[in-house]
Design a protein around this motif. Structure first.
Motif, PDB file in Angstrom:
ATOM      1  N   ILE A 132      34.775  31.083  44.478  1.00 32.54           N
ATOM      2  CA  ILE A 132      34.900  32.420  43.883  1.00 32.54           C
ATOM      3  C   ILE A 132      35.776  33.307  44.763  1.00 32.54           C
ATOM      4  CG2 ILE A 132      33.636  34.518  43.262  1.00 32.54           C
ATOM      5  CD1 ILE A 132      31.354  32.708  42.286  1.00 32.54           C
ATOM      6  N   VAL A 133      35.638  33.163  46.087  1.00 33.11           N
ATOM      7  CA  VAL A 133      36.461  33.954  47.008  1.00 33.11           C
ATOM      8  C   VAL A 133      37.941  33.650  46.767  1.00 33.11           C
ATOM      9  CG1 VAL A 133      37.022  34.367  49.428  1.00 33.11           C
ATOM     10  CG2 VAL A 133      34.645  34.048  48.745  1.00 33.11           C
ATOM     11  N   LEU A 134      38.279  32.391  46.696  1.00 31.92           N
ATOM     12  CA  LEU A 134      39.674  31.979  46.495  1.00 31.92           C
ATOM     13  C   LEU A 134      40.180  32.390  45.109  1.00 31.92           C
ATOM     14  CD1 LEU A 134      42.102  30.457  47.669  1.00 31.92           C
ATOM     15  CD2 LEU A 134      41.157  28.382  46.656  1.00 31.92           C
ATOM     16  N   ILE A 135      39.383  32.131  44.083  1.00 38.91           N
ATOM     17  CA  ILE A 135      39.808  32.445  42.713  1.00 38.91           C
ATOM     18  C   ILE A 135      40.009  33.950  42.536  1.00 38.91           C
ATOM     19  CG2 ILE A 135      39.025  32.452  40.307  1.00 38.91           C
ATOM     20  CD1 ILE A 135      37.718  29.706  40.930  1.00 38.91           C
ATOM     21  N   LEU A 136      39.064  34.746  43.027  1.00 37.03           N
ATOM     22  CA  LEU A 136      39.224  36.200  42.909  1.00 37.03           C
ATOM     23  C   LEU A 136      40.375  36.707  43.764  1.00 37.03           C
ATOM     24  CD1 LEU A 136      35.621  37.683  42.710  1.00 37.03           C
ATOM     25  CD2 LEU A 136      37.492  38.040  41.115  1.00 37.03           C
ATOM     26  N   GLY A 137      40.527  36.153  44.958  1.00 34.42           N
ATOM     27  CA  GLY A 137      41.642  36.570  45.819  1.00 34.42           C
ATOM     28  C   GLY A 137      42.987  36.320  45.160  1.00 34.42           C
ATOM     29  N   VAL A 138      43.156  35.133  44.605  1.00 29.76           N
ATOM     30  CA  VAL A 138      44.413  34.793  43.917  1.00 29.76           C
ATOM     31  C   VAL A 138      44.558  35.621  42.642  1.00 29.76           C
ATOM     32  CG1 VAL A 138      45.641  32.936  42.704  1.00 29.76           C
ATOM     33  CG2 VAL A 138      44.549  32.480  44.908  1.00 29.76           C
ATOM     34  N   GLY A 139      43.456  35.787  41.914  1.00 25.24           N
ATOM     35  CA  GLY A 139      43.499  36.583  40.682  1.00 25.24           C
ATOM     36  C   GLY A 139      43.867  38.031  40.936  1.00 25.24           C
ATOM     37  N   ILE A 140      43.334  38.590  42.005  1.00 21.52           N
ATOM     38  CA  ILE A 140      43.675  39.972  42.356  1.00 21.52           C
ATOM     39  C   ILE A 140      45.133  40.068  42.777  1.00 21.52           C
ATOM     40  CG2 ILE A 140      43.270  41.769  44.089  1.00 21.52           C
ATOM     41  CD1 ILE A 140      40.259  40.972  43.917  1.00 21.52           C
ATOM     42  N   TYR A 141      45.581  39.114  43.586  1.00 21.79           N
ATOM     43  CA  TYR A 141      46.962  39.135  44.069  1.00 21.79           C
ATOM     44  C   TYR A 141      47.961  39.063  42.914  1.00 21.79           C
ATOM     45  CZ  TYR A 141      51.193  37.874  46.586  1.00 21.79           C
ATOM     46  OH  TYR A 141      52.478  37.844  47.071  1.00 21.79           O
ATOM     47  N   PHE A 142      47.692  38.167  41.948  1.00 22.16           N
ATOM     48  CA  PHE A 142      48.610  37.986  40.820  1.00 22.16           C
ATOM     49  C   PHE A 142      48.268  38.874  39.617  1.00 22.16           C
ATOM     50  CE2 PHE A 142      49.377  33.923  43.044  1.00 22.16           C
ATOM     51  CZ  PHE A 142      50.753  34.042  43.176  1.00 22.16           C
ATOM     52  N   ARG A 143      47.290  39.760  39.786  1.00 21.22           N
ATOM     53  CA  ARG A 143      46.868  40.679  38.720  1.00 21.22           C
ATOM     54  C   ARG A 143      46.506  39.933  37.434  1.00 21.22           C
ATOM     55  NH1 ARG A 143      50.281  44.004  41.774  1.00 21.22           N
ATOM     56  NH2 ARG A 143      49.639  46.157  41.901  1.00 21.22           N
ATOM     57  N   ASP A 144      45.723  38.875  37.600  1.00 24.10           N
ATOM     58  CA  ASP A 144      45.282  38.056  36.471  1.00 24.10           C
ATOM     59  C   ASP A 144      44.170  38.785  35.729  1.00 24.10           C
ATOM     60  OD1 ASP A 144      44.503  36.134  34.686  1.00 24.10           O
ATOM     61  OD2 ASP A 144      43.911  34.651  36.195  1.00 24.10           O
ATOM     62  N   ARG A 145      44.450  39.173  34.485  1.00 33.81           N
ATOM     63  CA  ARG A 145      43.460  39.903  33.688  1.00 33.81           C
ATOM     64  C   ARG A 145      42.295  39.022  33.264  1.00 33.81           C
ATOM     65  NH1 ARG A 145      46.751  41.979  28.716  1.00 33.81           N
ATOM     66  NH2 ARG A 145      46.148  39.853  28.313  1.00 33.81           N
ATOM     67  N   PHE A 146      42.504  37.711  33.292  1.00 33.60           N
ATOM     68  CA  PHE A 146      41.484  36.781  32.808  1.00 33.60           C
ATOM     69  C   PHE A 146      40.754  36.056  33.933  1.00 33.60           C
ATOM     70  CE2 PHE A 146      44.751  37.136  29.510  1.00 33.60           C
ATOM     71  CZ  PHE A 146      43.975  37.713  28.516  1.00 33.60           C
ATOM     72  N   VAL A 147      40.825  36.584  35.140  1.00 26.58           N
ATOM     73  CA  VAL A 147      40.166  35.964  36.286  1.00 26.58           C
ATOM     74  C   VAL A 147      38.654  35.924  36.083  1.00 26.58           C
ATOM     75  CG1 VAL A 147      39.942  38.057  37.677  1.00 26.58           C
ATOM     76  CG2 VAL A 147      40.165  35.848  38.803  1.00 26.58           C
ATOM     77  N   TYR A 148      38.150  36.850  35.300  1.00 21.87           N
ATOM     78  CA  TYR A 148      36.703  36.912  35.074  1.00 21.87           C
ATOM     79  C   TYR A 148      36.163  35.641  34.432  1.00 21.87           C
ATOM     80  CZ  TYR A 148      37.796  38.030  30.203  1.00 21.87           C
ATOM     81  OH  TYR A 148      38.269  37.988  28.912  1.00 21.87           O
ATOM     82  N   ARG A 149      36.976  34.929  33.659  1.00 21.47           N
ATOM     83  CA  ARG A 149      36.495  33.723  32.969  1.00 21.47           C
ATOM     84  C   ARG A 149      36.017  32.663  33.951  1.00 21.47           C
ATOM     85  NH1 ARG A 149      41.283  33.094  28.459  1.00 21.47           N
ATOM     86  NH2 ARG A 149      40.647  34.860  27.168  1.00 21.47           N
ATOM     87  N   SER A 150      36.854  32.333  34.916  1.00 16.74           N
ATOM     88  CA  SER A 150      36.484  31.316  35.903  1.00 16.74           C
ATOM     89  C   SER A 150      35.336  31.791  36.775  1.00 16.74           C
ATOM     90  CB  SER A 150      37.684  30.984  36.794  1.00 16.74           C
ATOM     91  OG  SER A 150      38.768  30.548  36.026  1.00 16.74           O
ATOM     92  N   VAL A 151      35.395  33.045  37.163  1.00 19.60           N
ATOM     93  CA  VAL A 151      34.365  33.590  38.048  1.00 19.60           C
ATOM     94  C   VAL A 151      33.021  33.638  37.333  1.00 19.60           C
ATOM     95  CG1 VAL A 151      33.663  35.617  39.371  1.00 19.60           C
ATOM     96  CG2 VAL A 151      36.036  34.861  39.427  1.00 19.60           C
ATOM     97  N   LEU A 152      33.010  34.033  36.068  1.00 17.79           N
ATOM     98  CA  LEU A 152      31.755  34.060  35.311  1.00 17.79           C
ATOM     99  C   LEU A 152      31.155  32.670  35.176  1.00 17.79           C
ATOM    100  CD1 LEU A 152      32.312  36.683  32.461  1.00 17.79           C
ATOM    101  CD2 LEU A 152      30.622  36.761  34.287  1.00 17.79           C
TER     102      LEU A 152
END
Length: 156
Positions: free
Chosen positions: A49-69
């Motif tokens: 989750i740390v890696l996925i959110l970090g990358v999602g925040i960096y690339f401004r991924d609007r759908f990062v919540y899917r993987s994290v959820l």
């Protein structure tokens, strides 16, 4: 308040995941508390989750919540099972921990109820709440639906 949540709920989830990851490493590597089998499974779902959110925040991924959820929901289910074992709601015979440290071993117990399995469940639950807020508030703002944001603001 709602605007702050809308813009920062994924940062808050990232911070919670970082703290949970560093705390689990502190307990095992500094305090030398050996993790049980269920603790390992929870780590398997928290660390990415740390890696996925970090990358999602960096690339401004609007759908990062899917993987994290997905990861945090599975982690929460494991944590609930672990807590049921720990607080003896389920019998110890239902524990998968047959070798090594028991899943019901008490290392910490702050205020009489805050344990390592409890902290894990709390972290997963807070991450889920942050991601659901992120999803809800950002979908409402994309559609220009100020009513959904207004209704949420009325709750505060």
């Amino acid at each position: 308040m709602v605007k702050v949540l809308q813009k920062n709920s994924h940062y808050l989830a990232f911070g919670i995941a970082v703290i949970a990851t560093l705390s689990s490493l502190y307990f095992s590597e500094v305090l030398h508390y050996p993790p049980c089998v269920l603790c390992w499974y929870q780590r398997i779902f928290m660390y990415p989750i740390v890696l996925i959110l970090g990358v999602g925040i960096y690339f401004r991924d609007r759908f990062v919540y899917r993987s994290v959820l997905l990861l945090s929901s599975i982690g929460l289910l494991i944590s609930v099972y672990h807590n049921l074992l720990y607080y003896k709601i389920l019998p110890e015979s239902a524990a998968p921990c047959t070798l090594g440290v028991s899943c019901t071993t008490q290392f910490i117990e702050w205020f009489g109820f805050v344990t390592i399995p409890f902290l894990s469940g709390l972290a997963f639950a807070l991450i889920i709440i942050c991601m659901l807020l992120y999803k809800l508030l950002n979908k409402a703002s994309e559609k220009g639906n100020s009513d959904a944001i207004g209704q949420l603001a009325d709750c505060y």
